[in-house]
Design an enzyme around this catalytic site. Structure first.
Site, mmCIF file in Angstrom:
data_model
loop_
_atom_site.group_PDB
_atom_site.id
_atom_site.type_symbol
_atom_site.label_atom_id
_atom_site.label_comp_id
_atom_site.label_asym_id
_atom_site.label_seq_id
_atom_site.Cartn_x
_atom_site.Cartn_y
_atom_site.Cartn_z
ATOM 1 N N TYR A 263 -12.118 7.002 -14.374
ATOM 2 C CA TYR A 263 -12.172 5.722 -13.659
ATOM 3 C C TYR A 263 -12.787 4.620 -14.536
ATOM 4 O O TYR A 263 -12.285 3.493 -14.593
ATOM 5 C CB TYR A 263 -13.000 5.961 -12.391
ATOM 6 C CG TYR A 263 -13.150 4.796 -11.465
ATOM 7 C CD1 TYR A 263 -12.071 4.318 -10.718
ATOM 8 C CD2 TYR A 263 -14.393 4.191 -11.289
ATOM 9 C CE1 TYR A 263 -12.237 3.257 -9.831
ATOM 10 C CE2 TYR A 263 -14.562 3.142 -10.409
ATOM 11 C CZ TYR A 263 -13.488 2.681 -9.687
ATOM 12 O OH TYR A 263 -13.659 1.637 -8.807
ATOM 13 N N LYS B 130 -10.926 1.279 -15.691
ATOM 14 C CA LYS B 130 -11.442 -0.011 -15.224
ATOM 15 C C LYS B 130 -11.805 -0.933 -16.386
ATOM 16 O O LYS B 130 -11.665 -2.143 -16.272
ATOM 17 C CB LYS B 130 -12.660 0.211 -14.317
ATOM 18 C CG LYS B 130 -12.283 0.738 -12.930
ATOM 19 C CD LYS B 130 -11.250 -0.157 -12.259
ATOM 20 C CE LYS B 130 -11.255 -0.070 -10.754
ATOM 21 N NZ LYS B 130 -10.151 -0.829 -10.139
ATOM 22 N N ASP C 210 0.852 -1.201 0.000
ATOM 23 C CA ASP C 210 0.000 0.000 0.000
ATOM 24 C C ASP C 210 0.882 1.243 0.000
ATOM 25 O O ASP C 210 1.802 1.356 0.804
ATOM 26 C CB ASP C 210 -0.953 0.038 1.201
ATOM 27 C CG ASP C 210 -2.210 0.863 0.895
ATOM 28 O OD1 ASP C 210 -3.290 0.263 0.751
ATOM 29 O OD2 ASP C 210 -2.093 2.098 0.754
HETATM 30 P P1 NAI Z 1 -9.696 1.784 -0.598
HETATM 31 O O1 NAI Z 1 -9.393 3.222 -0.822
HETATM 32 O O2 NAI Z 1 -10.055 1.351 0.773
HETATM 33 O O3 NAI Z 1 -8.506 0.885 -1.104
HETATM 34 C C1 NAI Z 1 -7.612 1.230 -2.118
HETATM 35 C C2 NAI Z 1 -6.217 1.153 -1.566
HETATM 36 O O4 NAI Z 1 -5.277 1.357 -2.618
HETATM 37 C C3 NAI Z 1 -5.936 2.221 -0.510
HETATM 38 O O5 NAI Z 1 -5.525 1.608 0.697
HETATM 39 C C4 NAI Z 1 -4.833 3.072 -1.140
HETATM 40 O O6 NAI Z 1 -3.915 3.583 -0.200
HETATM 41 C C5 NAI Z 1 -4.201 2.094 -2.108
HETATM 42 N N1 NAI Z 1 -3.489 2.764 -3.207
HETATM 43 C C6 NAI Z 1 -3.905 3.846 -3.904
HETATM 44 N N2 NAI Z 1 -3.003 4.174 -4.832
HETATM 45 C C7 NAI Z 1 -1.996 3.261 -4.734
HETATM 46 C C8 NAI Z 1 -0.785 3.075 -5.443
HETATM 47 N N3 NAI Z 1 -0.420 3.895 -6.446
HETATM 48 N N4 NAI Z 1 0.004 2.033 -5.110
HETATM 49 C C9 NAI Z 1 -0.350 1.209 -4.083
HETATM 50 N N5 NAI Z 1 -1.480 1.351 -3.370
HETATM 51 C C10 NAI Z 1 -2.303 2.370 -3.693
HETATM 52 O O7 NAI Z 1 -10.888 1.422 -1.611
HETATM 53 P P2 NAI Z 1 -11.591 0.027 -1.997
HETATM 54 O O8 NAI Z 1 -13.002 0.329 -2.224
HETATM 55 O O9 NAI Z 1 -11.211 -1.038 -1.067
HETATM 56 O O10 NAI Z 1 -10.973 -0.235 -3.450
HETATM 57 C C11 NAI Z 1 -10.246 -1.378 -3.815
HETATM 58 C C12 NAI Z 1 -10.392 -1.601 -5.305
HETATM 59 O O11 NAI Z 1 -11.735 -1.976 -5.606
HETATM 60 C C13 NAI Z 1 -10.098 -0.370 -6.152
HETATM 61 O O12 NAI Z 1 -9.425 -0.769 -7.319
HETATM 62 C C14 NAI Z 1 -11.478 0.150 -6.500
HETATM 63 O O13 NAI Z 1 -11.473 0.904 -7.663
HETATM 64 C C15 NAI Z 1 -12.211 -1.164 -6.659
HETATM 65 N N6 NAI Z 1 -13.656 -1.050 -6.560
HETATM 66 C C16 NAI Z 1 -14.243 -0.812 -5.367
HETATM 67 C C17 NAI Z 1 -15.612 -0.708 -5.290
HETATM 68 C C18 NAI Z 1 -16.312 -0.552 -4.002
HETATM 69 O O14 NAI Z 1 -17.557 -0.577 -4.001
HETATM 70 N N7 NAI Z 1 -15.590 -0.404 -2.893
HETATM 71 C C19 NAI Z 1 -16.463 -0.760 -6.503
HETATM 72 C C20 NAI Z 1 -15.740 -1.068 -7.691
HETATM 73 C C21 NAI Z 1 -14.383 -1.183 -7.709
#
Ligand code: NAI
Length: 300
Positions: free
Chosen positions: A163, A167, A39
């Site tokens: 986005y 995606k 992360d």
């Molecule tokens: P989140 O924000 O809790 O998790 C994303 C994590 O990625 C964060 O901890 C962040 O610090 C890390 N991150 C960001 N840029 C980074 C980089 N350049 N290198 C390494 N780490 C990095 O959000 P969530 O919801 O858990 O998202 C996880 C994945 O699921 C994402 O790809 C998001 O687009 C996808 N997603 C989530 C949905 C939802 O309903 N939560 C819906 C559709 C897709």
């Protein structure tokens, strides 16, 4: 049914410092995987960086008796993340491309930076970590790669052109990687999750954020990462206890003949048949689809 386990397997989970990634990492580690908790530790819009998030999740895994190492690199530096796995645990068997950011804004107001950063983290990041892990998997004849797409990419969502494009780009990456990995037992599957997280807290009311726990998503992800999984190239919609396969299909279509080029009015006259999906079919690779056209043209 025998318990599905990951003993001896090394997993990289990107963006595992919170939300879905953390949940995937905890589940895999609880079943014996050695996990690289990657992360960058920045803000939800991609600014900043820090070590606390990855460290915290590693601590949770270790406190529960599991094995994990933190990694603080951006997914753009995929080679460094894979190096952490190889240096710490000797290899990589499982890669969950999960890291993500949001920069929601209407297309008219979107800056080049809003576009580029979101494409970088999601699409180029997934590509870069996969690019570094793929040769290791190919060499050993085993690999499980998970891509994370989104309903916004599959179906669209106001204010998310950056986005959505990133995606759906990931789906394209997976579509071809499944073919290139097939011979080497490298399986590539994609999830379109829904879960309460730091990202969705920006767009969802709090009661939904609380109800849609990331833990609902991780069992499917873990199954797709297992030796037991024989599927590749699939997309799954998942969240809140719901699981479903997503696919795109092509209608039966209408063949207006190839002896002459159709007129614009021929299109108007046939537009309902052209749009009809009642006899739609799924293709697993482009040659099947172009083969259909060539057969109609009696070239094949
Ligand atoms: P989140 O924000 O809790 O998790 C994303 C994590 O990625 C964060 O901890 C962040 O610090 C890390 N991150 C960001 N840029 C980074 C980089 N350049 N290198 C390494 N780490 C990095 O959000 P969530 O919801 O858990 O998202 C996880 C994945 O699921 C994402 O790809 C998001 O687009 C996808 N997603 C989530 C949905 C939802 O309903 N939560 C819906 C559709 C897709």
């Amino acid at each position: 049914m025998a318990e599905i386990r990951f003993d001896g397997k090394v997993a990289i989970v990107t963006g595992a410092g919170g939300g879905l990634g953390r949940s995937h990492a905890l589940l895999l580690a609880s079943r014996g995987a050695k996990v690289v908790v990657n992360d960058l530790g920045g803000a939800a819009d991609g600014t900043g960086a820090g070590k606390t998030m990855a460290e915290q999740v590693c601590k949770e895994i270790k406190d529960a008796g599991g094995e994990a190492v933190p990694d603080y690199n951006s997914v753009l530096d995929g080679d460094k993340i894979v190096k952490t796995a190889v240096d710490s645990f000797g290899t990589v068997d499982i890669l969950i491309n999960n890291a993500g950011i949001l920069r929601d804004i209407s297309f008219m107001k979107q800056t080049d930076q809003d576009w580029k950063l979101v494409l970088d983290v999601h699409l180029n990041g997934s590509r870069n970590v996969t690019k570094a892990a793929f040769p290791v998997m190919r060499e050993k004849g085993y690999g499980r790669i998970i891509m994370t797409t989104s309903g916004a990419g599959l179906y669209g969502n106001f204010g998310q052109t950056n986005y959505s494009a990133a995606k759906l780009g990931i789906v394209g990456l997976a579509n071809t990687l499944k073919a290139e990995g097939a011979k080497y037992n490298v399986k590539v599957n994609t999830i379109a999750p829904i879960a309460g997280s730091r990202l969705t807290a920006q767009v969802m009311p709090q009661n939904l954020v609380d109800a849609l726990k990331p833990e609902y998503v991780s069992p499917l992800v873990a199954y797709l990462c297992s030796e037991q999984c024989e599927d590749t190239g699939m997309i799954f919609s998942v969240g809140g206890g719901y699981f479903s396969r997503v696919a795109y299909v092509e209608g039966e279509g209408v063949f207006l003949g190839a002896e002459k080029v159709s007129t614009i009015e021929d299109i108007q006259a046939n537009i309902d048949k052209i749009k009809d999906l009642s006899k739609a079919a799924e293709f697993t690779q482009v040659m099947e689809q172009s083969g259909k056209i060539l057969k109609l043209m009696k070239i094949m």
